[in-house]
Motif scaffolding. Structure first.
Motif, mmCIF file in Angstrom:
data_model
loop_
_atom_site.group_PDB
_atom_site.id
_atom_site.type_symbol
_atom_site.label_atom_id
_atom_site.label_comp_id
_atom_site.label_asym_id
_atom_site.label_seq_id
_atom_site.Cartn_x
_atom_site.Cartn_y
_atom_site.Cartn_z
ATOM 1 N N PRO A 129 0.800 -1.230 0.000
ATOM 2 C CA PRO A 129 0.000 0.000 0.000
ATOM 3 C C PRO A 129 0.832 1.279 0.000
ATOM 4 C CG PRO A 129 0.064 -0.926 2.206
ATOM 5 C CD PRO A 129 0.767 -1.915 1.301
ATOM 6 N N ASP A 130 2.129 1.159 0.298
ATOM 7 C CA ASP A 130 2.935 2.380 0.441
ATOM 8 C C ASP A 130 4.372 2.238 -0.060
ATOM 9 O OD1 ASP A 130 3.952 0.693 2.350
ATOM 10 O OD2 ASP A 130 3.200 1.830 4.072
ATOM 11 N N GLY A 131 4.644 1.210 -0.838
ATOM 12 C CA GLY A 131 5.982 1.059 -1.394
ATOM 13 C C GLY A 131 6.961 0.324 -0.506
ATOM 14 N N ARG A 132 6.563 -0.003 0.716
ATOM 15 C CA ARG A 132 7.434 -0.765 1.605
ATOM 16 C C ARG A 132 7.225 -2.263 1.385
ATOM 17 N NH1 ARG A 132 6.551 1.772 7.503
ATOM 18 N NH2 ARG A 132 4.362 1.439 6.935
ATOM 19 N N LEU A 133 8.156 -3.064 1.879
ATOM 20 C CA LEU A 133 8.078 -4.513 1.731
ATOM 21 C C LEU A 133 7.462 -5.104 3.000
ATOM 22 C CD1 LEU A 133 8.901 -6.958 -0.101
ATOM 23 C CD2 LEU A 133 10.981 -7.104 1.297
ATOM 24 N N TYR A 134 6.430 -5.918 2.817
ATOM 25 C CA TYR A 134 5.717 -6.471 3.962
ATOM 26 C C TYR A 134 5.999 -7.957 4.153
ATOM 27 C CZ TYR A 134 3.296 -2.093 4.635
ATOM 28 O OH TYR A 134 3.034 -0.774 4.904
ATOM 29 N N ALA B 287 0.727 -7.197 4.529
ATOM 30 C CA ALA B 287 0.261 -6.051 3.751
ATOM 31 C C ALA B 287 -1.253 -5.880 3.859
ATOM 32 C CB ALA B 287 0.669 -6.207 2.284
ATOM 33 N N THR B 288 -1.976 -6.998 3.991
ATOM 34 C CA THR B 288 -3.431 -6.905 4.141
ATOM 35 C C THR B 288 -3.797 -6.180 5.425
ATOM 36 O OG1 THR B 288 -3.339 -9.160 5.056
ATOM 37 C CG2 THR B 288 -4.021 -8.928 2.753
ATOM 38 N N ALA B 289 -3.050 -6.441 6.499
ATOM 39 C CA ALA B 289 -3.293 -5.750 7.771
ATOM 40 C C ALA B 289 -2.961 -4.269 7.645
ATOM 41 C CB ALA B 289 -2.470 -6.388 8.884
ATOM 42 N N ALA B 290 -1.879 -3.953 6.927
ATOM 43 C CA ALA B 290 -1.495 -2.560 6.726
ATOM 44 C C ALA B 290 -2.561 -1.815 5.933
ATOM 45 C CB ALA B 290 -0.158 -2.487 5.997
ATOM 46 N N LYS B 291 -3.099 -2.460 4.905
ATOM 47 C CA LYS B 291 -4.162 -1.835 4.110
ATOM 48 C C LYS B 291 -5.393 -1.570 4.976
ATOM 49 C CE LYS B 291 -3.044 -3.430 -0.550
ATOM 50 N NZ LYS B 291 -3.503 -4.198 -1.725
ATOM 51 N N ARG B 292 -5.703 -2.521 5.850
ATOM 52 C CA ARG B 292 -6.853 -2.352 6.733
ATOM 53 C C ARG B 292 -6.646 -1.174 7.679
ATOM 54 N NH1 ARG B 292 -7.177 -7.199 7.872
ATOM 55 N NH2 ARG B 292 -5.975 -7.263 9.799
ATOM 56 N N ARG B 293 -5.453 -1.052 8.226
ATOM 57 C CA ARG B 293 -5.155 0.062 9.128
ATOM 58 C C ARG B 293 -5.233 1.397 8.397
ATOM 59 N NH1 ARG B 293 0.183 -2.024 12.525
ATOM 60 N NH2 ARG B 293 -0.777 -3.892 13.468
ATOM 61 N N ILE B 294 -4.706 1.435 7.170
ATOM 62 C CA ILE B 294 -4.747 2.670 6.382
ATOM 63 C C ILE B 294 -6.189 3.064 6.088
ATOM 64 C CG2 ILE B 294 -4.202 3.633 4.109
ATOM 65 C CD1 ILE B 294 -1.604 1.971 4.188
ATOM 66 N N ALA B 295 -7.015 2.071 5.741
ATOM 67 C CA ALA B 295 -8.423 2.345 5.439
ATOM 68 C C ALA B 295 -9.159 2.838 6.682
ATOM 69 C CB ALA B 295 -9.094 1.086 4.899
ATOM 70 N N GLU B 296 -8.859 2.217 7.829
ATOM 71 C CA GLU B 296 -9.494 2.629 9.081
ATOM 72 C C GLU B 296 -9.070 4.043 9.477
ATOM 73 O OE1 GLU B 296 -8.307 -0.456 11.722
ATOM 74 O OE2 GLU B 296 -9.886 -1.858 11.087
ATOM 75 N N ALA B 297 -7.790 4.356 9.284
ATOM 76 C CA ALA B 297 -7.288 5.696 9.608
ATOM 77 C C ALA B 297 -7.932 6.742 8.700
ATOM 78 C CB ALA B 297 -5.769 5.739 9.469
ATOM 79 N N ALA B 298 -8.084 6.406 7.406
ATOM 80 C CA ALA B 298 -8.708 7.331 6.462
ATOM 81 C C ALA B 298 -10.174 7.559 6.828
ATOM 82 C CB ALA B 298 -8.594 6.784 5.042
ATOM 83 N N LYS B 299 -10.849 6.489 7.233
ATOM 84 C CA LYS B 299 -12.250 6.597 7.632
ATOM 85 C C LYS B 299 -12.402 7.455 8.886
ATOM 86 C CE LYS B 299 -16.277 3.798 8.923
ATOM 87 N NZ LYS B 299 -16.767 2.413 9.181
ATOM 88 N N ALA B 300 -11.492 7.231 9.861
ATOM 89 C CA ALA B 300 -11.536 8.011 11.094
ATOM 90 C C ALA B 300 -11.272 9.491 10.821
ATOM 91 C CB ALA B 300 -10.510 7.467 12.089
ATOM 92 N N ALA B 301 -10.315 9.762 9.925
ATOM 93 C CA ALA B 301 -9.992 11.154 9.578
ATOM 94 C C ALA B 301 -11.175 11.828 8.889
ATOM 95 C CB ALA B 301 -8.761 11.191 8.686
ATOM 96 N N LYS B 302 -11.856 11.088 8.028
ATOM 97 C CA LYS B 302 -13.016 11.632 7.321
ATOM 98 C C LYS B 302 -14.153 11.926 8.296
ATOM 99 C CE LYS B 302 -15.959 10.739 3.307
ATOM 100 N NZ LYS B 302 -16.267 9.779 2.207
ATOM 101 N N GLU B 303 -14.363 11.022 9.246
ATOM 102 C CA GLU B 303 -15.419 11.233 10.243
ATOM 103 C C GLU B 303 -15.093 12.413 11.143
ATOM 104 O OE1 GLU B 303 -15.722 7.485 12.177
ATOM 105 O OE2 GLU B 303 -16.993 6.578 10.627
ATOM 106 N N ALA B 304 -13.805 12.549 11.500
ATOM 107 C CA ALA B 304 -13.388 13.673 12.333
ATOM 108 C C ALA B 304 -13.584 14.995 11.602
ATOM 109 C CB ALA B 304 -11.925 13.504 12.740
ATOM 110 N N GLU B 305 -13.257 15.002 10.315
ATOM 111 C CA GLU B 305 -13.432 16.203 9.495
ATOM 112 C C GLU B 305 -14.907 16.564 9.390
ATOM 113 O OE1 GLU B 305 -12.489 17.765 4.933
ATOM 114 O OE2 GLU B 305 -11.810 15.792 5.618
ATOM 115 N N LYS B 306 -15.736 15.544 9.241
ATOM 116 C CA LYS B 306 -17.179 15.766 9.143
ATOM 117 C C LYS B 306 -17.733 16.330 10.449
ATOM 118 C CE LYS B 306 -21.465 13.292 7.983
ATOM 119 N NZ LYS B 306 -22.036 11.964 7.626
ATOM 120 N N ALA B 307 -17.265 15.771 11.577
ATOM 121 C CA ALA B 307 -17.720 16.247 12.889
ATOM 122 C C ALA B 307 -17.255 17.678 13.144
ATOM 123 C CB ALA B 307 -17.194 15.319 13.982
ATOM 124 N N GLU B 308 -16.025 17.986 12.724
ATOM 125 C CA GLU B 308 -15.476 19.329 12.902
ATOM 126 C C GLU B 308 -16.269 20.349 12.088
ATOM 127 O OE1 GLU B 308 -11.238 21.683 12.184
ATOM 128 O OE2 GLU B 308 -11.311 19.496 12.196
#
Length: 250
Positions: free
Chosen positions: A119-124, A213-234
């Motif tokens: 998901p980010d160019g690193r080796l998993y 890498a699947t776990a990393a993708k899940r974390r990235i997706a969760e972080a993006a979702k949390a950031a979007k929800e925080a932006e919406k709440a703000e």
């Protein structure tokens, strides 16, 4: 397909290659590569004289529409094998069986030990099931391969590639005959996979991350979702405060 796709691909992108001498002229071998881009499955076969059979997710063969039909035609044309990933265990067993069949025919079998694109160019961390079990069941040598900069040419979600030179670095074959017959020992499977991933890391120069890498993708997706929800709440809070100020002013 090598003439229709491989030739123009090499002319347009001029990929550089190191270690071609490590690919046997004949006989079975496993090409274990890092996975940075969808285009990895185009560039690696294009620079080799021999056919490489990869495992491909079934969605590449069943996606509707013109793009889906073209994608399916390409993968069928280069002899790729569809595997249904909806059931993790079933998918793993299907990949192992397919890989063994390819190698028993004396052909080259390509596999991405990470199981999915980085998901980010690193080796998993490599998944121990497919690669190690196929290698130990067949006795075929494992050749580590590093794809360089392909994620910059066609990042996930991008249709049109960017014209630049990718690289392919091929390492010396690894012999795991000392573990022959131990393909059901999970500690051996882990050791074989880690050794291959270490060689890929040395070839690619990537930063290694000891999670899947699947776990990393899940974390990235969760972080993006949390950031979007925080932006919406703000934004909602800002709108509320603005409305209160306007009401107080009136």
């Amino acid at each position: 397909m090598k003439v229709a796709i491989g030739g123009p691909l090499k002319v347009a992108f001029r990929p550089w290659v190191e270690g071609l001498e490590h690919i046997p002229a004949e006989g079975a071998a496993i090409l274990a590569s890092n996975h940075l881009s969808f285009s990895d499955s185009f560039f690696l076969p294009a620079v080799l004289d021999r056919k490489v059979t990869f495992i491909a997710k079934a969605e590449y063969f069943t996606t509707p529409g013109v793009k889906g039909r073209l994608t399916a035609a390409f993968f069928k044309g280069v002899g790729q094998l569809p595997v249904d990933r909806s059931g993790a265990r079933g998918a793993g067993e299907a990949a192992i069986k397919s890989g063994i069949e390819v190698l028993e025919r004396g052909e080259l079998f390509g596999i991405y030990p990470e199981g999915t694109r980085s998901p980010d160019g690193r080796l998993y961390r490599g998944k121990p099931g497919g690669l190690a079990r196929v290698a130990l069941a067949t006795g075929a040598p494992v050749i580590p391969v590093a794809m360089i900069d392909t994620e910059k040419i066609q990042p996930p979600g991008k249709v049109m590639p960017k014209l630049m030179r990718p690289g392919i670095r091929i390492g010396e074959p690894l012999d795991f005959s000392r573990y022959q017959g131990m393909e059901h020992d999970r500690f051996v499977l882990r050791a074989v996979t880690d050794e291959v991933m270490y060689e890929i890391m040395k070839l690619s120069g990537q930063e290694y991350v000891d999670i899947y890498a699947t776990a990393a993708k899940r974390r990235i997706a969760e972080a993006a979702k949390a950031a979007k929800e925080a932006e919406k709440a703000e934004k909602a809070q800002a709108d509320k405060e603005k409305a209160e100020r306007e009401k107080a002013g009136s």
